[in-house]
Design a protein around this motif. Structure first.
Motif, PDB file in Angstrom:
ATOM      1  N   GLU B  22       0.833  -1.202   0.000  1.00  0.00           N
ATOM      2  CA  GLU B  22       0.000   0.000   0.000  1.00  0.00           C
ATOM      3  C   GLU B  22       0.868   1.252   0.000  1.00  0.00           C
ATOM      4  O   GLU B  22       1.936   1.291   0.618  1.00  0.00           O
ATOM      5  CB  GLU B  22      -0.889   0.018   1.250  1.00  0.00           C
ATOM      6  N   CYS B  23       0.373   2.273  -0.676  1.00  0.00           N
ATOM      7  CA  CYS B  23       1.079   3.552  -0.737  1.00  0.00           C
ATOM      8  C   CYS B  23       0.067   4.681  -0.618  1.00  0.00           C
ATOM      9  O   CYS B  23      -0.967   4.663  -1.309  1.00  0.00           O
ATOM     10  CB  CYS B  23       1.841   3.658  -2.058  1.00  0.00           C
ATOM     11  N   VAL B  24       0.361   5.648   0.239  1.00  0.00           N
ATOM     12  CA  VAL B  24      -0.516   6.794   0.435  1.00  0.00           C
ATOM     13  C   VAL B  24       0.308   8.070   0.327  1.00  0.00           C
ATOM     14  O   VAL B  24       1.388   8.159   0.902  1.00  0.00           O
ATOM     15  CB  VAL B  24      -1.206   6.730   1.817  1.00  0.00           C
ATOM     16  N   GLN B  25      -0.221   9.055  -0.411  1.00  0.00           N
ATOM     17  CA  GLN B  25       0.442  10.366  -0.492  1.00  0.00           C
ATOM     18  C   GLN B  25      -0.530  11.437  -0.018  1.00  0.00           C
ATOM     19  O   GLN B  25      -1.738  11.321  -0.206  1.00  0.00           O
ATOM     20  CB  GLN B  25       0.965  10.636  -1.915  1.00  0.00           C
ATOM     21  N   ASP B  26       0.060  12.494   0.570  1.00  0.00           N
ATOM     22  CA  ASP B  26      -0.782  13.492   1.221  1.00  0.00           C
ATOM     23  C   ASP B  26      -0.771  14.842   0.515  1.00  0.00           C
ATOM     24  O   ASP B  26      -1.145  15.853   1.109  1.00  0.00           O
ATOM     25  CB  ASP B  26      -0.384  13.639   2.687  1.00  0.00           C
ATOM     26  N   MET B  27      -0.315  14.875  -0.734  1.00  0.00           N
ATOM     27  CA  MET B  27      -0.203  16.172  -1.420  1.00  0.00           C
ATOM     28  C   MET B  27      -1.135  16.306  -2.595  1.00  0.00           C
ATOM     29  O   MET B  27      -0.927  17.151  -3.457  1.00  0.00           O
ATOM     30  CB  MET B  27       1.249  16.390  -1.879  1.00  0.00           C
ATOM     31  N   ASP B  28      -2.158  15.492  -2.653  1.00  0.00           N
ATOM     32  CA  ASP B  28      -3.177  15.622  -3.691  1.00  0.00           C
ATOM     33  C   ASP B  28      -2.586  15.491  -5.104  1.00  0.00           C
ATOM     34  O   ASP B  28      -3.055  16.120  -6.055  1.00  0.00           O
ATOM     35  CB  ASP B  28      -3.907  16.978  -3.549  1.00  0.00           C
ATOM     36  N   HIS B  29      -1.553  14.683  -5.230  1.00  0.00           N
ATOM     37  CA  HIS B  29      -0.924  14.480  -6.540  1.00  0.00           C
ATOM     38  C   HIS B  29      -1.791  13.587  -7.407  1.00  0.00           C
ATOM     39  O   HIS B  29      -2.370  12.602  -6.955  1.00  0.00           O
ATOM     40  CB  HIS B  29       0.448  13.837  -6.370  1.00  0.00           C
ATOM     41  N   GLU B  30      -1.821  13.922  -8.697  1.00  0.00           N
ATOM     42  CA  GLU B  30      -2.586  13.114  -9.639  1.00  0.00           C
ATOM     43  C   GLU B  30      -1.863  11.807  -9.988  1.00  0.00           C
ATOM     44  O   GLU B  30      -2.480  10.773 -10.159  1.00  0.00           O
ATOM     45  CB  GLU B  30      -2.835  13.903 -10.934  1.00  0.00           C
ATOM     46  N   ASN B  31      -0.552  11.888 -10.156  1.00  0.00           N
ATOM     47  CA  ASN B  31       0.214  10.746 -10.655  1.00  0.00           C
ATOM     48  C   ASN B  31       0.818   9.933  -9.525  1.00  0.00           C
ATOM     49  O   ASN B  31       1.390  10.491  -8.583  1.00  0.00           O
ATOM     50  CB  ASN B  31       1.362  11.226 -11.551  1.00  0.00           C
ATOM     51  N   MET B  32       0.722   8.629  -9.646  1.00  0.00           N
ATOM     52  CA  MET B  32       1.383   7.748  -8.694  1.00  0.00           C
ATOM     53  C   MET B  32       2.020   6.584  -9.443  1.00  0.00           C
ATOM     54  O   MET B  32       1.533   6.191 -10.510  1.00  0.00           O
ATOM     55  CB  MET B  32       0.406   7.236  -7.623  1.00  0.00           C
ATOM     56  N   PHE B  33       3.106   6.055  -8.877  1.00  0.00           N
ATOM     57  CA  PHE B  33       3.942   5.079  -9.579  1.00  0.00           C
ATOM     58  C   PHE B  33       4.401   3.981  -8.632  1.00  0.00           C
ATOM     59  O   PHE B  33       4.611   4.215  -7.449  1.00  0.00           O
ATOM     60  CB  PHE B  33       5.203   5.759 -10.140  1.00  0.00           C
ATOM     61  N   TRP B  34       4.589   2.813  -9.195  1.00  0.00           N
ATOM     62  CA  TRP B  34       5.270   1.737  -8.494  1.00  0.00           C
ATOM     63  C   TRP B  34       6.485   1.312  -9.296  1.00  0.00           C
ATOM     64  O   TRP B  34       6.388   1.018 -10.489  1.00  0.00           O
ATOM     65  CB  TRP B  34       4.368   0.526  -8.280  1.00  0.00           C
ATOM     66  N   TYR B  35       7.651   1.296  -8.603  1.00  0.00           N
ATOM     67  CA  TYR B  35       8.913   0.826  -9.169  1.00  0.00           C
ATOM     68  C   TYR B  35       9.407  -0.349  -8.344  1.00  0.00           C
ATOM     69  O   TYR B  35       9.072  -0.494  -7.180  1.00  0.00           O
ATOM     70  CB  TYR B  35       9.991   1.915  -9.073  1.00  0.00           C
ATOM     71  N   ARG B  36      10.274  -1.141  -8.960  1.00  0.00           N
ATOM     72  CA  ARG B  36      11.079  -2.055  -8.175  1.00  0.00           C
ATOM     73  C   ARG B  36      12.547  -1.752  -8.461  1.00  0.00           C
ATOM     74  O   ARG B  36      12.906  -1.289  -9.556  1.00  0.00           O
ATOM     75  CB  ARG B  36      10.766  -3.522  -8.444  1.00  0.00           C
ATOM     76  N   GLN B  37      13.373  -1.978  -7.431  1.00  0.00           N
ATOM     77  CA  GLN B  37      14.789  -1.664  -7.556  1.00  0.00           C
ATOM     78  C   GLN B  37      15.595  -2.898  -7.213  1.00  0.00           C
ATOM     79  O   GLN B  37      15.438  -3.479  -6.127  1.00  0.00           O
ATOM     80  CB  GLN B  37      15.179  -0.516  -6.628  1.00  0.00           C
ATOM     81  N   ASP B  38      16.441  -3.295  -8.135  1.00  0.00           N
ATOM     82  CA  ASP B  38      17.283  -4.475  -7.958  1.00  0.00           C
ATOM     83  C   ASP B  38      18.723  -4.113  -8.273  1.00  0.00           C
ATOM     84  O   ASP B  38      18.973  -3.311  -9.186  1.00  0.00           O
ATOM     85  CB  ASP B  38      16.813  -5.596  -8.878  1.00  0.00           C
ATOM     86  N   PRO B  39      19.670  -4.694  -7.566  1.00  0.00           N
ATOM     87  CA  PRO B  39      21.090  -4.386  -7.801  1.00  0.00           C
ATOM     88  C   PRO B  39      21.467  -4.597  -9.262  1.00  0.00           C
ATOM     89  O   PRO B  39      21.150  -5.631  -9.860  1.00  0.00           O
ATOM     90  CB  PRO B  39      21.812  -5.373  -6.882  1.00  0.00           C
ATOM     91  N   GLY B  40      22.130  -3.612  -9.831  1.00  0.00           N
ATOM     92  CA  GLY B  40      22.586  -3.719 -11.214  1.00  0.00           C
ATOM     93  C   GLY B  40      21.533  -3.416 -12.254  1.00  0.00           C
ATOM     94  O   GLY B  40      21.859  -3.271 -13.436  1.00  0.00           O
ATOM     95  N   LEU B  41      20.273  -3.319 -11.852  1.00  0.00           N
ATOM     96  CA  LEU B  41      19.188  -3.081 -12.811  1.00  0.00           C
ATOM     97  C   LEU B  41      18.544  -1.709 -12.625  1.00  0.00           C
ATOM     98  O   LEU B  41      17.679  -1.317 -13.415  1.00  0.00           O
ATOM     99  CB  LEU B  41      18.124  -4.169 -12.691  1.00  0.00           C
ATOM    100  N   GLY B  42      18.897  -1.005 -11.581  1.00  0.00           N
ATOM    101  CA  GLY B  42      18.326   0.317 -11.352  1.00  0.00           C
ATOM    102  C   GLY B  42      16.857   0.239 -10.972  1.00  0.00           C
ATOM    103  O   GLY B  42      16.356  -0.785 -10.514  1.00  0.00           O
ATOM    104  N   LEU B  43      16.150   1.341 -11.156  1.00  0.00           N
ATOM    105  CA  LEU B  43      14.704   1.387 -10.899  1.00  0.00           C
ATOM    106  C   LEU B  43      13.957   1.058 -12.174  1.00  0.00           C
ATOM    107  O   LEU B  43      14.239   1.616 -13.230  1.00  0.00           O
ATOM    108  CB  LEU B  43      14.293   2.798 -10.440  1.00  0.00           C
ATOM    109  N   ARG B  44      12.997   0.174 -12.054  1.00  0.00           N
ATOM    110  CA  ARG B  44      12.184  -0.196 -13.214  1.00  0.00           C
ATOM    111  C   ARG B  44      10.715   0.056 -12.881  1.00  0.00           C
ATOM    112  O   ARG B  44      10.231  -0.350 -11.826  1.00  0.00           O
ATOM    113  CB  ARG B  44      12.422  -1.663 -13.582  1.00  0.00           C
ATOM    114  N   LEU B  45      10.021   0.674 -13.824  1.00  0.00           N
ATOM    115  CA  LEU B  45       8.635   1.061 -13.596  1.00  0.00           C
ATOM    116  C   LEU B  45       7.719  -0.127 -13.826  1.00  0.00           C
ATOM    117  O   LEU B  45       7.740  -0.745 -14.891  1.00  0.00           O
ATOM    118  CB  LEU B  45       8.270   2.218 -14.533  1.00  0.00           C
ATOM    119  N   ILE B  46       6.868  -0.410 -12.838  1.00  0.00           N
ATOM    120  CA  ILE B  46       5.948  -1.541 -12.924  1.00  0.00           C
ATOM    121  C   ILE B  46       4.590  -1.066 -13.468  1.00  0.00           C
ATOM    122  O   ILE B  46       4.100  -1.569 -14.481  1.00  0.00           O
ATOM    123  CB  ILE B  46       5.744  -2.194 -11.547  1.00  0.00           C
TER     124      ILE B  46
END
Lengths: 113, 118
Positions: B22-46
């Motif tokens: 679960e992820c909650v943001q408190d700034m009324d942002h329209e956009n939200m994202f999920w990434y995963r981060q693995d060694p050597g692969l950087g951040l990848r957008l899910i």
């Protein structure tokens, strides 16, 4: 998005300025330069961004060369808490690019006492 | 300050379990994202979402689904966890990036959720 090149690691003495370089020779006219950092076991933190003018905020300064092919992030008085991986990212802002940030390997900055 | 809160910092699950992040943001942002981060692969957008009930696949959506029933909350679901989904998961939010706005799209990240699937 344009590719960036950063040195894998740098050291800095506490209290001195840390200057982190980034090459982005294929940058397009509508691409911004962003800097993020990631302290161990935490999420990335936005630092600063710019298009072509130099920028300064409470965290850092960003110097972009006139041809925009490289930039330098400056932490004016580095502290031990600035030890982190620093990522330079180039991307188009706005439109449908959303959050597709491509994080490279970044620069591991180690600040020594 | 913008605050993005992820429900769990560390989770350990077994293969085949259903996992909710679960992820909650408190700034009324329209956009939200999920990434995963693995060694050597950087951040990848899910997955990402630019509005309530809207979702778009990122670069590696296979094995994941998402839910955005309220503007402030974006959930990542692993329907049947597998060992190759062991990773650091990062949620982020940003305000709307309309072509006519001056917003330049910085992302605000949560602290991350480290998931281990046994």
């Amino acid at each position: 998005d344009a590719k960036t090149t950063q040195p894998p690691s740098m050291d800095c003495a506490e209290g001195r300025a840390a200057n982190l370089p980034c090459n982005h020779s294929t940058i397009s006219g509508n691409e911004y330069v962003y800097w993020y950092r990631q302290i161990h076991s935490q999420g990335p933190q936005y630092i600063i961004h710019g298009l072509k003018n130099n920028e300064t905020n409470e965290m850092a300064s960003l110097i972009i060369t006139e041809d925009r092919k490289s930039s330098t992030l400056i932490l004016p008085h580095a502290t031990l808490r600035d030890t982190a991986v620093y990522y330079c990212i180039v991307r188009v802002a706005g439109g449908t690019s959303y959050g597709k940030l491509t994080f490279g390997q970044g620069t591991i900055l180690t600040v020594h006492p | 300050d913008v605050k993005v809160t992820q429900s769990s910092r560390y989770l350990v699950k077994r293969t085949g379990e259903k996992v909710f992040l679960e992820c909650v943001q408190d700034m009324d942002h329209e956009n939200m994202f999920w990434y995963r981060q693995d060694p050597g692969l950087g951040l990848r957008l899910i997955y990402f979402s630019y509005d309530v009930k809207m979702k778009e696949k990122g670069d590696i959506p296979e094995g994941y689904s998402v839910s955005r029933e309220k503007k402030e909350r974006f959930s990542l679901i692993l329907e049947s966890a597998s060992t190759n989904q062991t990773s650091m998961y990062l949620c982020a939010s940003s305000p709307f990036q309309g072509a006519k706005t001056s917003n330049t799209g910085e992302l605000f990240f949560g602290e991350g959720s480290r998931l281990t699937v046994l």
